[in-house]
Design a protein around this motif. Structure first.
Motif: not given
Length: 809
Positions: A578-592
């Motif tokens: 509340n008051p949002y909805y969440l979505v984990w949409t992406d993951v990536w890595q750059e160096n460490y």
């Protein structure tokens, strides 16, 4: 023996220039002292040339340090400890001052720069100021000498080869001329602390150390004036430097707050960390000293008080150095350096510049022309003096609580003088402890800032005072009612009162600048600085007192991760927050760095529309572990601040075999430790060595730990991790694991001082979808804080310009 590949010229040149820097600083101070005694221009000119040699030496040391770090000369202990081959070039400067030796060099470098500027702009007071400053510089140079006369350690040099370290002398690998090519440990460095791999850390420490270094000039003005008996002449030229020091030290401290907000995950910009406190206290007393010096210059009173407030400020600068570098705060602060065995030198530096200035002050006390005149209630001097005392009391409360570890070592049951039957306990909740004391002080200070400008110097009557403050007070009252009603602050009377006095400090000084000073920048430095401070305090109380955690999970997450403050997201799933909805949409890595994109959605009828995204990330470092850094959505009226409490996909980065949740601990034979759902018992230790057939010296060491795991229902498992030291002194491990127990154990190290073994354990992780646990906080009106910081800093430097212009006229 000639070692292949070693750049010994760096160390030899570094030690040479360090020695030259010490000798030239001492000689320069001596010639400047002779100039005061003999009044001969020869001594001043010789002292100046000795100072130029000193400046060249320090700059050369800085250049050699940068060559060593950027060139990856890992044969040097400092380069190996603070850099690595994958370190981005922009963080070489952070590596420079990460260690104690580098930070001392940075401090000395700023002294040199400031004193070079000073010699070009102020020849009248050159002799006393450089005499005192170069005495300080001599002590600092001694901190990086790294010599052992008569077995006594003086300084710790950054130009020491690893094979020259006392603990490595005589080890077999030091007899290998090609050790740099053969030993894997020298192929790369240990690397920079991931918390310092941030652009703020390339500007915050040098700014803070410039602030530390700059305080030596007002201190040298005051101390030098006692030596030369010029008791009033120093005030006018010293004021611009005092305000410069106040501005740059304040900027450095506040940059640290900005770094904490942008990079750390404790959820804020100020945590009352002991090292933060140690930097804040001299800033408070310096502000008090600047106002007292203004009174002394304008009216001739408070001159003696100005002296000891300046001396006290420099004592706190050196005391903060002692706290940070002695190791005494090692268990209390994440900022503290490790103890390098320099405590004796640090104490000598501290006591010398505490005792000697006050001795001179006592000897010259009766000569100091300090008027004694009663101030009226409506004079500006009276309230400036009151404000200075409040700042002093505020600083003492902070430094007393911060110094509890020191006090325990001095007067605790195991201290030098055993006055206490048990150690004093540091505050359990540091933020609540300091806020409870500092909030009343802040209310008084902002109130004085609101009304102080409307008092006149030597003013005897109320005059137009009450009429002058009515408009700003009324506006501030309206602003307070708005904030208090909107955030329901009425149940916290002190927060509400602080909101009013902070708003009043802002509007009253803005009113003074626009109406009485007619908006003239040339005379508005104090008004702008005070208005900025009021705005900064307003942003502080609104954002901190009314912060709201919006991440709440409906079900239990874990024992150490409260569901009332965190949400759990699986990739691709949509959850409500509340008051949002969440979505984990992406993951990536750059160096460490590993980045996690989380979309915030808002309802739009029966649909969800994108609102914004945040990208918190995790730094992955094999030495320091996982370090979470926030992702923040900035709005004009608030910030939505997020960071990850847990990320399953990186928690197991060192365990490709499916083990994770790394834990490290120390135990002795017979001790028991809880690992996951098992009791771990160290049953026995089996050792074996091999010796050289000719010399009889030990070549290799093998130690096996016999460990039992016992479950609550009585299941038992025996594991035997091993620890090896080969003939070259290189440490290796053989891990032990139990598939049935789901535990893996590494015998990591042997702590000979504590007579304990160091173990690392991992548990078998369940296979399943990746998930993250995130915390989200709303900070309302936090932009008022940042705007206030900018405004206050600008105002202080405007005051520097004004005071310098007055001095020239």
């Amino acid at each position: 023996m000639k070692y292949i590949g070693e750049a010994t010229w760096i160390g030899e040149a570094g030690r040479l220039f360090t020695s030259l820097a010490l000798v030239s600083a001492l000689l320069s101070a001596l010639f400047y002292y002779l100039h005061i005694q003999k009044k001969s221009e020869y001594y001043q000119q010789t002292g100046r040339w000795m100072f130029y040699i000193h400046a060249f030496s320090i700059i050369s040391v800085v250049a050699l340090m940068l060559v060593m770090l950027s060139g990856h000369y890992f044969e040097y202990d400092y380069a190996w400890k603070h850099t690595s081959r994958n370190l981005e070039n922009r963080y070489i400067f952070s590596a420079f001052w990460e260690g104690q030796e580098g930070s001392f060099i940075l401090w000395m470098f700023w002294h040199v720069v400031l004193l070079l500027v000073f010699t070009l702009t102020n020849h009248k007071f050159e002799t006393p100021v450089l005499l005192i400053s170069l005495l300080v510089q001599s002590f600092l140079v001694s901190m990086i000498l790294g010599v052992y006369p008569f077995g006594v350690k003086i300084g710790s040099s950054p130009f020491v080869l690893i094979r020259e370290l006392p603990e490595n002398i005589g080890l077999p690998w030091t007899q290998m001329e090609d050790y740099l090519q053969k030993l894997p440990g020298f192929m790369d460095g240990r690397g920079l602390n991931p918390l310092l791999q941030n652009w703020w850390m390339t500007i915050h420490p040098p700014t803070l150390f410039l602030g530390f270094a700059s305080t030596v000039i007002p201190f040298a003005f005051a101390f030098g004036s006692l030596i030369s008996r010029e008791y009033k002449e120093w005030l006018m030229p010293a004021l611009p430097w005092t305000y410069f020091s106040l501005g740059i030290l304040g900027a450095g401290i506040l940059m640290g707050g900005a770094w904490a907000y942008e990079s750390l995950s404790f959820g804020g910009f100020w945590a009352w960390d002991p090292v933060e406190n140690a930097s804040l206290v001299p800033w408070l007393t310096l502000a008090a000293a600047a106002h007292l010096m203004m009174i002394a210059r304008t009216k001739g009173t408070a001159l003696r008080t100005s002296y000891w407030m300046i001396f006290l400020t420099y004592f706190f600068i050196l005391y903060s150095t002692f706290l940070t570098r002695s190791g005494v705060l090692g268990d209390a602060s994440v900022h503290s350096f490790v103890d390098l065995g320099l405590n004796g030198q640090l104490l000598a530096l501290l006591l010398f510049f505490l005792i000697i200035p006050f001795v001179f002050f006592g000897l010259r006390y009766k000569e100091i022309p300090d008027k004694s005149e009663d101030e009226t209630f409506y004079s500006r001097e009276f309230w400036m003096f009151v404000g200075a005392l409040i700042l002093l009391v505020s600083g003492f409360q902070i430094i007393f609580s911060t110094s509890i570890p020191v006090l325990n070592k001095l007067i605790g049951p195991e201290g030098l003088v055993k006055l206490l039957s048990e150690n004093m306990a540091p505050p359990v909740d540091a933020i609540q402890h300091y806020n409870s004391f500092q909030l009343p002080f802040a209310i008084i200070i902002t109130l004085l800032m609101a009304v102080g400008q409307f008092f006149g110097y030597r003013q005897k009557k109320a005059g137009r005072f009450w009429k002058s403050i009515t408009t700003s007070a009324a506006i501030s009252l309206v602003v307070t009612v708005f904030f208090a009603s909107f955030f329901d602050m009425w149940k916290h009377p002190l927060h509400t009162l602080f909101t009013f006095t902070s708003a009043w400090a802002f509007f009253a000084n803005l009113d003074y600048w626009l109406r009485l000073a007619r908006g003239k920048w040339t005379v508005s430095g104090p008004s702008v600085a005070h208005a900025g401070f009021g705005l900064m305090m307003l942003g502080t109380v609104i954002s901190q007192a009314n912060q709201k955690i919006i991440s709440k999970n409906r079900t239990y997450i874990a024992e150490n991760i409260p569901a009332s403050e965190n949400v759990l997201l699986e990739k691709g799933d949509t959850i409500s927050m509340n008051p949002y909805y969440l979505v984990w949409t992406d993951v990536w890595q750059e160096n460490y760095r590993r980045y996690y994109k989380i979309d915030f959605l808002q309802p739009d009828g029966e649909q969800l529309r994108p609102a914004f995204s945040v990208v918190p990330h995790i730094q992955i470092n094999d030495r320091m572990g996982l370090v979470a850094e926030p992702g923040t959505k900035h709005y004009l009226h608030n910030d939505i601040y997020t960071f990850l409490s847990y990320a399953s996909d990186v928690q197991n980065r060192n365990s490709p075999d499916g083990y994770g949740d790394e834990m490290e601990f120390m135990i002795s034979k017979g001790d028991t430790f809880i690992v996951d759902r098992y009791f771990m018992v160290l049953d026995s230790i089996l050792g074996n060595t091999t010796r050289d057939l000719k010399t009889g010296e030990i070549k290799t060491v093998s130690v096996e730990a016999v460990v039992r795991l016992i479950s609550a229902v009585g299941n038992r498992y025996e594991l035997r991790p091993k620890y090896f030291i080969d003939e070259h002194g290189v440490v290796n491990h053989l891990d032990a694991e139990s598939e049935d127990a789901g535990i893996k154990i590494r015998f990591k190290d042997i702590d000979q001082e504590k007579n304990k073994l160091v173990f690392t354990t991992w548990k078998k992780l369940d296979d399943g979808p990746d998930f993250i646990i995130m915390k989200a906080i709303i900070f309302p009106a936090i932009n008022l804080l940042w705007a206030g910081i900018i405004m206050m800093t600008f105002g202080i430097f405007l005051a520097v310009y004004q005071r310098n212009k007055l001095r020239k006229n």
